[in-house]
Scaffold this motif. Structure first.
Motif, PDB file in Angstrom:
ATOM      1  N   ARG A 349       0.824  -1.207   0.000  1.00 36.54           N
ATOM      2  CA  ARG A 349       0.000   0.000   0.000  1.00 36.54           C
ATOM      3  C   ARG A 349       0.861   1.262   0.000  1.00 36.54           C
ATOM      4  O   ARG A 349       0.483   2.280  -0.589  1.00 36.54           O
ATOM      5  N   ILE A 350       2.018   1.196   0.662  1.00 31.22           N
ATOM      6  CA  ILE A 350       2.944   2.336   0.628  1.00 31.22           C
ATOM      7  C   ILE A 350       3.469   2.540  -0.789  1.00 31.22           C
ATOM      8  O   ILE A 350       3.566   3.676  -1.276  1.00 31.22           O
ATOM      9  N   LEU A 351       3.801   1.450  -1.479  1.00 27.06           N
ATOM     10  CA  LEU A 351       4.260   1.562  -2.867  1.00 27.06           C
ATOM     11  C   LEU A 351       3.173   2.154  -3.751  1.00 27.06           C
ATOM     12  O   LEU A 351       3.446   3.003  -4.611  1.00 27.06           O
ATOM     13  N   ASP A 352       1.927   1.715  -3.552  1.00 20.72           N
ATOM     14  CA  ASP A 352       0.805   2.311  -4.281  1.00 20.72           C
ATOM     15  C   ASP A 352       0.778   3.827  -4.084  1.00 20.72           C
ATOM     16  O   ASP A 352       0.601   4.598  -5.033  1.00 20.72           O
ATOM     17  N   ALA A 353       0.928   4.263  -2.828  1.00 20.70           N
ATOM     18  CA  ALA A 353       0.885   5.686  -2.520  1.00 20.70           C
ATOM     19  C   ALA A 353       2.059   6.427  -3.160  1.00 20.70           C
ATOM     20  O   ALA A 353       1.904   7.560  -3.623  1.00 20.70           O
ATOM     21  N   CYS A 354       3.225   5.791  -3.201  1.00 12.69           N
ATOM     22  CA  CYS A 354       4.386   6.409  -3.838  1.00 12.69           C
ATOM     23  C   CYS A 354       4.128   6.659  -5.324  1.00 12.69           C
ATOM     24  O   CYS A 354       4.400   7.749  -5.844  1.00 12.69           O
ATOM     25  N   TYR A 355       3.609   5.662  -6.003  1.00  9.46           N
ATOM     26  CA  TYR A 355       3.353   5.818  -7.435  1.00  9.46           C
ATOM     27  C   TYR A 355       2.230   6.823  -7.683  1.00  9.46           C
ATOM     28  O   TYR A 355       2.281   7.593  -8.647  1.00  9.46           O
ATOM     29  N   ALA A 356       1.231   6.823  -6.806  1.00  7.61           N
ATOM     30  CA  ALA A 356       0.154   7.807  -6.945  1.00  7.61           C
ATOM     31  C   ALA A 356       0.684   9.221  -6.733  1.00  7.61           C
ATOM     32  O   ALA A 356       0.332  10.161  -7.460  1.00  7.61           O
ATOM     33  N   SER A 357       1.551   9.387  -5.749  1.00  4.17           N
ATOM     34  CA  SER A 357       2.140  10.696  -5.476  1.00  4.17           C
ATOM     35  C   SER A 357       2.980  11.165  -6.655  1.00  4.17           C
ATOM     36  O   SER A 357       2.907  12.333  -7.062  1.00  4.17           O
ATOM     37  N   ALA A 358       3.796  10.274  -7.212  1.00  3.37           N
ATOM     38  CA  ALA A 358       4.629  10.639  -8.348  1.00  3.37           C
ATOM     39  C   ALA A 358       3.788  11.056  -9.544  1.00  3.37           C
ATOM     40  O   ALA A 358       4.128  11.993 -10.284  1.00  3.37           O
ATOM     41  N   LYS A 359       2.676  10.360  -9.740  1.00  2.00           N
ATOM     42  CA  LYS A 359       1.813  10.652 -10.881  1.00  2.00           C
ATOM     43  C   LYS A 359       1.120  11.993 -10.746  1.00  2.00           C
ATOM     44  O   LYS A 359       1.023  12.763 -11.718  1.00  2.00           O
ATOM     45  N   GLN A 360       0.638  12.315  -9.544  1.00  2.00           N
ATOM     46  CA  GLN A 360      -0.131  13.546  -9.373  1.00  2.00           C
ATOM     47  C   GLN A 360       0.710  14.725  -8.888  1.00  2.00           C
ATOM     48  O   GLN A 360       0.237  15.862  -8.847  1.00  2.00           O
ATOM     49  N   GLY A 361       1.972  14.439  -8.499  1.00  2.00           N
ATOM     50  CA  GLY A 361       2.859  15.527  -8.120  1.00  2.00           C
ATOM     51  C   GLY A 361       2.543  16.147  -6.782  1.00  2.00           C
ATOM     52  O   GLY A 361       2.725  17.358  -6.590  1.00  2.00           O
ATOM     53  N   GLY A 362       2.079  15.358  -5.837  1.00  2.00           N
ATOM     54  CA  GLY A 362       1.755  15.884  -4.513  1.00  2.00           C
ATOM     55  C   GLY A 362       1.749  14.798  -3.480  1.00  2.00           C
ATOM     56  O   GLY A 362       1.866  13.592  -3.793  1.00  2.00           O
ATOM     57  N   GLU A 363       1.613  15.187  -2.207  1.00  2.00           N
ATOM     58  CA  GLU A 363       1.620  14.230  -1.116  1.00  2.00           C
ATOM     59  C   GLU A 363       0.313  13.430  -1.099  1.00  2.00           C
ATOM     60  O   GLU A 363      -0.756  13.959  -1.383  1.00  2.00           O
ATOM     61  N   VAL A 364       0.435  12.142  -0.772  1.00  2.00           N
ATOM     62  CA  VAL A 364      -0.708  11.242  -0.708  1.00  2.00           C
ATOM     63  C   VAL A 364      -0.806  10.696   0.721  1.00  2.00           C
ATOM     64  O   VAL A 364       0.177  10.211   1.285  1.00  2.00           O
ATOM     65  N   ALA A 365      -1.983  10.786   1.310  1.00  2.00           N
ATOM     66  CA  ALA A 365      -2.220  10.287   2.655  1.00  2.00           C
ATOM     67  C   ALA A 365      -2.579   8.817   2.619  1.00  2.00           C
ATOM     68  O   ALA A 365      -3.225   8.340   1.672  1.00  2.00           O
TER      69      ALA A 365
END
Length: 368
Positions: A349-365
């Motif tokens: 789930r942390i990896l999911d959040a990392c890729y989501a953050s990279a894609k959208q250019g912002g912090e992901v909770a």
């Protein structure tokens, strides 16, 4: 009780391995040398490897089709060491067949797929474990003992990385396909550093992630490793990152900085975990020029008000053999519900959040 003592008291576990690449062969070697196990079956698409490994270890069950192996080999435990996108479906099928499962890292290509694995393990009452072999290093084990003893105090910051000079593991293979691998360097080797860091820090919960990914090398056909772990497939594009960085916020205020690359303009490979605590700091490092590699474990603190550098005793690196032994011990405890892959699911789930953050250019909770 030693492995030899246990063999005399209890029936041997019947084991099988799916996947005959480098990782699969580590599992095969581990089972083959464990006196509490009968390695009775292996499965893979490569007939020459089925013959070679079967002859080498005296394995009668040699199955090109893993579903046939699961149905016919009468196994107790199975290791899954296949491309990442196959982990979830194979694990679910093996659990449904009544087997305990040791799966290679990363757990799955997405957190959702990983959650399905955990849910199935819970429902079937079987052990699900993930083979994070670098956690079994002697220096990592020694540092964990220092942390648990309180030698570093409260750990409030850590930084970690695995940086390769030239090490994309499979140009033109499933490794570079987003659908098959789920990601690049972060998914492949970054997950090792994430696992080791959280393990050493005492499993703090990650609350938010800010990450970035880059692919300046691989898409140009550069940075390939001489250690090709999988056969090339025609027309497989380079769809993943060859470098990633992430900043993780923890419950309670702690933070972790992670960097990882398959190919980067550095003199040699570098791997490290550095911990900063209220009472001391520590670092595990390895890598360097292959002709003169280094491995270091350092602990910095104070003794009676004076600066001190400690040298903990470091045992042997357990590698995959220790990961397999730990899995088998969990199977034998008779409490499978305590071992269903929850820690590995958190990593996914942390990896999911990392890729989501990279894609959208912002912090992901992340939800705790």
């Amino acid at each position: 009780m030693t492995a030899t003592d246990r063999t005399a008291d209890t029936p041997k576990l019947r084991a099988g391995v799916i996947g005959l690449g480098w990782a699969g062969r580590q599992h095969i070697d581990a089972y083959a040398t464990d006196p509490t196990v009968d390695l009775v079956a292996i499965s893979g698409k490569e007939q020459h490897l089925l013959d070679q490994l079967g002859d080498q270890h005296g394995i009668e069950g040699r199955y090109p089709d893993y579903t046939t192996m699961l149905a016919e080999a009468h196994l107790d435990v199975v290791s899954i060491a296949t491309p990442t996108f196959l982990h979830a479906p194979m694990t679910v099928q093996a659990l449904e067949a009544g087997l305990h499962v040791l799966c290679e890292k990363p757990m799955a290509e997405t957190g959702q797929a990983a959650a399905t694995m955990v849910e199935t393990a819970r429902r079937t009452g079987k052990v699900l474990d993930i083979a994070f072999n670098h956690r079994q290093r002697g220096d990592v084990t020694a540092l964990r003992e220092v942390v648990e003893s309180g030698g570093l105090g409260e750990i409030y910051y850590a930084k970690t990385g695995w940086l390769r000079r030239k090490g994309i593991p499979g140009m033109g293979t499933w490794f570079t396909s987003a659908a098959s691998a789920g990601g690049g360097a972060l998914m492949d080797i970054g997950v090792h550093m994430l696992d080791m860091s959280l393990h050493l820090m005492g499993e703090p919960k990650v609350t938010a992630v800010s990450a970035a990914t880059h692919a300046p090398v691989g898409p140009r056909g550069r940075g390939g490793s001489s250690f090709q772990t999988s056969s090339a497939v025609e027309d497989v594009p380079f769809e993943v990152e060859d470098l990633a960085s992430a900043f993780l916020r923890m419950e309670g205020g702690g933070t972790l900085l992670l960097e990882t690359s398959w190919a980067q303009w550095i003199p040699y490979d570098q791997v490290y975990v550095t911990l900063y605590g209220s009472e001391g700091g520590a670092s595990v490092e390895w890598g360097g020029d292959p002709r003169h590699p280094y491995q270091r474990l350092n602990v910095w603190t104070e003794v009676q008000g004076l600066p001190a550098e400690l040298r903990p005793e470091v045992g042997e690196h357990g590698k995959h053999a220790a990961a397999v032994a730990n899995f088998l011990e969990k199977v034998r405890t008779g409490e499978p519900g305590q071992h269903v892959g929850v820690e590995a699911l958190r990593r996914a789930r942390i990896l999911d959040a990392c890729y989501a953050s990279a894609k959208q250019g912002g912090e992901v909770a992340l939800e705790l």
